[in-house]
Scaffold this active site. Structure first.
Site, PDB file in Angstrom:
ATOM      1  N   HIS A 111       0.815  -1.218   0.000  1.00 39.76           N
ATOM      2  CA  HIS A 111       0.000   0.000   0.000  1.00 39.76           C
ATOM      3  C   HIS A 111       0.850   1.271   0.000  1.00 39.76           C
ATOM      4  O   HIS A 111       0.398   2.316  -0.457  1.00 39.76           O
ATOM      5  CB  HIS A 111      -0.984  -0.036   1.171  1.00 39.76           C
ATOM      6  CG  HIS A 111      -2.068  -1.052   0.977  1.00 39.76           C
ATOM      7  ND1 HIS A 111      -3.405  -0.743   1.020  1.00 39.76           N
ATOM      8  CD2 HIS A 111      -1.999  -2.383   0.719  1.00 39.76           C
ATOM      9  CE1 HIS A 111      -4.118  -1.840   0.790  1.00 39.76           C
ATOM     10  NE2 HIS A 111      -3.291  -2.844   0.621  1.00 39.76           N
ATOM     11  N   SER A 157       5.284   7.372   2.652  1.00 37.58           N
ATOM     12  CA  SER A 157       4.218   8.382   2.825  1.00 37.58           C
ATOM     13  C   SER A 157       3.040   7.843   3.636  1.00 37.58           C
ATOM     14  O   SER A 157       2.384   8.597   4.351  1.00 37.58           O
ATOM     15  CB  SER A 157       3.730   8.894   1.465  1.00 37.58           C
ATOM     16  OG  SER A 157       3.113   7.864   0.717  1.00 37.58           O
ATOM     17  N   ASP A 201       7.931   5.300  -0.552  1.00 37.38           N
ATOM     18  CA  ASP A 201       8.549   6.504   0.017  1.00 37.38           C
ATOM     19  C   ASP A 201       8.133   6.774   1.459  1.00 37.38           C
ATOM     20  O   ASP A 201       8.393   7.856   1.988  1.00 37.38           O
ATOM     21  CB  ASP A 201       8.221   7.736  -0.850  1.00 37.38           C
ATOM     22  CG  ASP A 201       6.726   8.036  -0.865  1.00 37.38           C
ATOM     23  OD1 ASP A 201       5.946   7.239  -0.293  1.00 37.38           O
ATOM     24  OD2 ASP A 201       6.338   9.068  -1.452  1.00 37.38           O
ATOM     25  N   THR A 227      -4.197 -22.108   5.309  1.00 37.23           N
ATOM     26  CA  THR A 227      -2.873 -22.099   5.949  1.00 37.23           C
ATOM     27  C   THR A 227      -2.289 -20.681   5.969  1.00 37.23           C
ATOM     28  O   THR A 227      -1.245 -20.436   5.355  1.00 37.23           O
ATOM     29  CB  THR A 227      -1.906 -23.036   5.192  1.00 37.23           C
ATOM     30  OG1 THR A 227      -1.890 -22.626   3.796  1.00 37.23           O
ATOM     31  CG2 THR A 227      -2.311 -24.485   5.282  1.00 37.23           C
TER      32      THR A 227
HETATM   33 CA    CA Z   1      -1.033 -20.326   2.986  1.00 38.29          CA
END
Ligand code: CA
Ligand code: HEB
Length: 326
Positions: free
Chosen positions: A55, A78, A76, A206
């Site tokens: 993100h 941010s 960066d 998992t």
């Molecule tokens: Ca997994």
């Protein structure tokens, strides 16, 4: 034959590194492992630290820049430097928590925020059995302004929208195929906010193992919801308690990406190598690689899944029981 790489002794008196700039990372790694990742576990904080790398990095848009609009700086920092602004963006829902948890670590070490975010994600992932060793660089330049809203993919976006966004951010490098490679990350993942009635609903059976179950399970027939069935970005999953994102469902079936998706089924080496490759590039979006130092050696090589699976077989368990009785 003898290694020709000359190593420097770090000021900590314990470690050596190929570049002195990497020395400080040993202490950051050990602090993260002890005080954020519960002694080295692949649990929620590790998952969220990995999600945070994406993100931060994906918020860069040459397409916006070409219209004369600031398009974000990529990896960066941010998202943490301007956390009040960016964690309020809809696709960043929930990331305010890991950003706040990471802030004291950033304060007591001497890394750029941008470097710290990517490093914490790499260390978090290293706690997941079967994961690849992810790249760690130092030398990124920190953001001076927040990224604009609208650059982080949402689970209700179409494959067209997601493919176009990733192609823009990567200047054409991340096509439909590499988008599938990026989604390997959802093998160690859960959703807290897609259906807030069932926080922590994993994407595969998992979520603490870097395996290929995610690719198998997204292909199964969806029949049930872990909580309520009317959430934006969610479709029916095949397994009780599991949550399936609409975007994962659609990319697994889109004619541009379906074959690539299926190629990951039961292909552990591929799930390691391809994500290692795309993370390396994603983690330096917006930065100049020539001014970065590669410190990947500081990231411990994760426990291989073969060993993990071997430890778990019934045969092994009964054999060890017999041995302890003997
Ligand atoms: Ca997994
Ligand atoms: Fe992801 C999670 C979406 C890509 C990593 N994701 C997630 C979620 C969502 C998403 C919705 C959930 C959130 C909550 O909590 O609720 N993704 C998405 C999309 C995309 C993606 C749409 C595009 C296609 N991812 C991605 C990438 C990566 C990731 C590329 C890496 C790098 N994710 C992730 C993780 C997680 C997620 C790790 C988990 C987190 C937790 O667990 O918390």
């Amino acid at each position: 034959s003898a290694a020709l790489t000359r190593r420097v002794a770090c000021p900590d008196g314990v470690n050596t590194a190929t570049n002195a700039a990497c020395c400080q990372l040993f202490a950051v790694r050990d602090d993260l492992q002890q005080n954020l990742f519960h002694g080295g576990l692949c649990t929620a904080e590790a998952h969220e630290s990995l999600r945070l790398t994406f993100h931060d990095a994906i918020a860069i848009s040459p397409a916006l820049e070409s219209q004369g609009i600031f398009g974000g700086g990529g990896a960066d920092g941010s998202i943490a430097i301007f956390s009040d602004i960016e964690t309020a963006f809809h696709p960043n829902i929930g990331l305010d928590e890991i950003v706040e948890l990471q802030k004291p670590f950033i304060a007591r070490h001497n890394l750029s925020v941008a470097d710290f975010i990517q490093f914490a994600g790499a260390i978090g992932a290293s706690n997941c059995a079967g994961a690849p060793q992810l790249a760690a660089f130092v030398g990124r330049v920190d953001a001076t302004q927040p990224a604009p809203d609208g650059l982080v993919p949402e689970p209700f976006h179409t494959p067209d929208q997601i493919f176009a966004r990733l192609a823009d951010a990567s200047q054409g490098e991340f096509d439909e195929i590499l988008t599938v490679w990026l989604l390997v990350a959802h093998t160690v993942a859960a959703a807290n906010d897609v259906d807030p009635t069932v926080p922590g609903s994993p994407f595969d059976s998992t979520p603490e193992v870097w395996d290929t179950q995610f690719f198998v399970e997204v292909l199964l027939n969806g029949t049930t919801f872990p909580g309520t069935g009317n959430n934006q970005g969610e479709v029916a999953s095949p397994i009780a308690g599991e949550l399936r994102l609409q975007s994962d469902f659609a990319i697994a079936r889109d004619n541009r990406s379906a074959c690539e998706w299926q190629s990951f089924v039961d292909n552990q080496p591929k799930a390691q190598a391809m994500f290692q490759f795309v993370f390396h590039d994603l983690s330096i979006f917006g930065q100049d690689i020539n001014s970065l130092v590669d410190c990947t050696e500081v990231v411990r090589i994760p426990t291989p899944i073969e060993r993990f699976r071997h430890r778990l077989t019934g045969e092994d368990r009964s054999r060890s029981r017999l041995r302890s009785r003997a």
